[in-house]
Design an enzyme around this catalytic site. Structure first.
Site, mmCIF file in Angstrom:
data_model
loop_
_atom_site.group_PDB
_atom_site.id
_atom_site.type_symbol
_atom_site.label_atom_id
_atom_site.label_comp_id
_atom_site.label_asym_id
_atom_site.label_seq_id
_atom_site.Cartn_x
_atom_site.Cartn_y
_atom_site.Cartn_z
ATOM 1 N N ARG A 159 54.141 45.402 70.020
ATOM 2 C CA ARG A 159 53.220 46.740 70.324
ATOM 3 C C ARG A 159 53.612 46.403 71.721
ATOM 4 O O ARG A 159 54.057 45.592 72.655
ATOM 5 C CB ARG A 159 52.057 45.942 70.005
ATOM 6 C CG ARG A 159 51.365 45.738 68.817
ATOM 7 C CD ARG A 159 49.995 45.572 68.408
ATOM 8 N NE ARG A 159 49.060 45.192 67.455
ATOM 9 C CZ ARG A 159 49.609 44.677 65.948
ATOM 10 N NH1 ARG A 159 49.965 43.210 66.985
ATOM 11 N NH2 ARG A 159 48.903 44.724 64.990
ATOM 12 N N LYS A 184 47.764 40.887 68.707
ATOM 13 C CA LYS A 184 46.520 41.766 68.636
ATOM 14 C C LYS A 184 45.403 40.636 68.135
ATOM 15 O O LYS A 184 45.331 39.554 67.755
ATOM 16 C CB LYS A 184 45.930 42.729 67.740
ATOM 17 C CG LYS A 184 45.772 44.095 67.972
ATOM 18 C CD LYS A 184 45.844 45.711 67.371
ATOM 19 C CE LYS A 184 45.676 46.562 68.004
ATOM 20 N NZ LYS A 184 45.615 47.511 66.865
ATOM 21 N N HIS A 256 55.759 53.018 70.215
ATOM 22 C CA HIS A 256 54.935 52.711 69.171
ATOM 23 C C HIS A 256 55.830 53.228 68.044
ATOM 24 O O HIS A 256 56.339 52.700 67.051
ATOM 25 C CB HIS A 256 53.505 53.257 68.963
ATOM 26 C CG HIS A 256 53.193 52.583 68.246
ATOM 27 N ND1 HIS A 256 52.178 51.501 68.292
ATOM 28 C CD2 HIS A 256 52.418 52.473 66.547
ATOM 29 C CE1 HIS A 256 51.629 51.026 66.927
ATOM 30 N NE2 HIS A 256 51.590 51.473 66.287
ATOM 31 N N ARG A 259 57.820 51.269 67.395
ATOM 32 C CA ARG A 259 58.078 50.076 66.434
ATOM 33 C C ARG A 259 58.017 50.605 65.258
ATOM 34 O O ARG A 259 57.701 49.685 63.775
ATOM 35 C CB ARG A 259 56.328 50.033 66.979
ATOM 36 C CG ARG A 259 55.782 48.663 65.419
ATOM 37 C CD ARG A 259 54.169 48.098 66.544
ATOM 38 N NE ARG A 259 53.080 48.139 65.740
ATOM 39 C CZ ARG A 259 53.036 46.182 65.191
ATOM 40 N NH1 ARG A 259 53.819 45.082 66.028
ATOM 41 N NH2 ARG A 259 52.111 46.144 64.250
ATOM 42 N N HIS A 282 50.034 42.382 61.456
ATOM 43 C CA HIS A 282 49.362 43.920 60.357
ATOM 44 C C HIS A 282 48.331 42.133 60.237
ATOM 45 O O HIS A 282 48.545 41.083 59.034
ATOM 46 C CB HIS A 282 49.661 44.387 59.448
ATOM 47 C CG HIS A 282 50.608 45.617 60.142
ATOM 48 N ND1 HIS A 282 50.777 46.141 59.364
ATOM 49 C CD2 HIS A 282 50.079 45.932 61.547
ATOM 50 C CE1 HIS A 282 50.906 47.398 60.621
ATOM 51 N NE2 HIS A 282 51.280 47.111 61.321
ATOM 52 N N TYR A 291 53.740 52.813 55.496
ATOM 53 C CA TYR A 291 54.985 53.360 55.934
ATOM 54 C C TYR A 291 55.955 53.323 54.781
ATOM 55 O O TYR A 291 56.786 54.024 54.136
ATOM 56 C CB TYR A 291 56.340 51.682 56.124
ATOM 57 C CG TYR A 291 55.652 51.846 57.791
ATOM 58 C CD1 TYR A 291 55.688 52.500 58.782
ATOM 59 C CD2 TYR A 291 54.674 50.413 58.019
ATOM 60 C CE1 TYR A 291 55.677 52.201 59.858
ATOM 61 C CE2 TYR A 291 54.160 50.310 59.541
ATOM 62 C CZ TYR A 291 54.424 51.124 60.183
ATOM 63 O OH TYR A 291 53.822 51.027 61.774
#
Length: 329
Positions: A159, A184, A256, A259, A282, A291
């Site tokens: 990110r 995150k 992004h 990414r 994630h 995806y």
């Protein structure tokens, strides 16, 4: 806010964010939400900010605030939902200490989020990626820095916030090269890098040591590049790459997008979706399912497996004579 100890215009919300180990960006979003909400209460009622009590912000007030965001501030459904989450965090945090307001809080916590139509993700194909990585002018330090930054992002899928947080000590260029970052929610993770990226990074680090600061990708004074600066550099290189690769002109490319490109490259290489989720940081594999939805190659391969043995493989093409027959009807 009166009736809630030590709130201080949303400090309870910030405290909740800190206790949940949220990122600085998320905590700032919570702060901004309560600033907007308090201003809305003051504007639509006769209550001053220092006189607002918990019961002044009930379900009707929160709903009116969310409508204000959508209708008057033209916020997207995603932004509206992010604001609602920030409100819920504070009320869920104070509920155990304020049972007398349990019903008011319960009604706020049950406000449904707005439905969001999930768009298909955008990513770069191999030719577009090659054109982008070739765009920076590597005869200059800035160009070499940008090229390394883009190559690392495509390789790792970091990110932009994770990229900004990298220091020169975050890279390990031994026999099993990898990069460490804080993702995150301040979650620490390590992501492998390819041998090609490792070799390029070694040369970059040798040059980087002559410059001030410890940020891996520094600006002129040695500090880490800002989010806006990185996106501006990317936009410049996309414009350059569009000349040899015109298909880029139809895509809105952000960091992004790179990414997403990493994830699609892994998916096309046959990597399991759970591994891709770990690679990208994630928390749930459901986040990575986007995806699968975007990957037409996987869908076509699945469709091909349902082909009856007597049907020739490939895309069906109608007999040209059938068109003449239809026109004669």
């Amino acid at each position: 806010m009166r009736g809630v100890p030590q709130t201080g215009n949303g400090s309870q919300c910030l405290s909740a964010g800190t206790q949940r180990n949220l990122s600085d960006n998320t905590i700032a979003s919570y702060r901004d939400t309560w600033r907007l909400l308090i201003k809305h209460v003051c504007t639509t009622t006769t209550t001053r900010a220092d006189q607002i009590r918990l019961e002044n912000i009930d379900r009707d007030m929160v709903t009116a605030f969310l409508d204000h965001l959508s209708n008057e501030r033209a916020n997207t459904a995603a932004t509206r939902n992010a604001r609602l989450t920030a409100i819920r965090v504070l009320y869920a945090h104070i509920l155990p200490d304020h049972p007398e307001h349990a019903e008011t809080i319960r009604r706020i916590l049950t406000i449904p989020p707005a439905k969001i139509a999930k768009p298909m993700i955008s990513y770069l194909n191999e030719d577009e990626t090659d054109a982008l990585l070739a765009a920076p002018d590597t005869s200059t330090w800035t160009g070499r820095r940008d090229q390394m930054m883009l190559a690392l992002t495509v390789n790792t899928g970091l990110r932009i916030s994770e990229l900004i947080g990298l220091a020169t000590t975050s890279i390990h260029t031994g026999n099993s090269p990898y990069i460490e970052c804080e993702g995150k929610g301040r979650k620490h993770r390590a992501t492998p890098i390819s041998a090609k990226t490792r070799d390029q990074m070694r040369a970059y680090l040798n040059e980087r040591t002559a410059r001030p600061g410890s940020a891996l990708f520094p600006g002129p004074r040695g500090n880490a590049l800002s989010r806006d600066a990185i996106e501006r550099r990317l936009a410049t290189h996309v414009r350059t790459a569009t000349k040899p690769c015109p298909s880029l002109s139809s895509k809105y490319v952000t960091m992004h997008t790179l990414r997403h490109t990493t994830a699609m490259n892994l998916l096309h290489a046959g990597v399991d979706i759970t591994v891709i989720a770990l690679w990208l940081g994630h928390e749930q594999t459901s986040t990575t399912d986007i995806y699968l939805h975007a990957d037409m190659k996987t869908k076509n391969a699945a469709l091909e497996k349902t082909r009856p043995p007597e049907v020739a493989p490939g895309t069906y093409t109608a007999d040209p004579g059938i068109l003449t027959w239809f026109e004669a009807l």
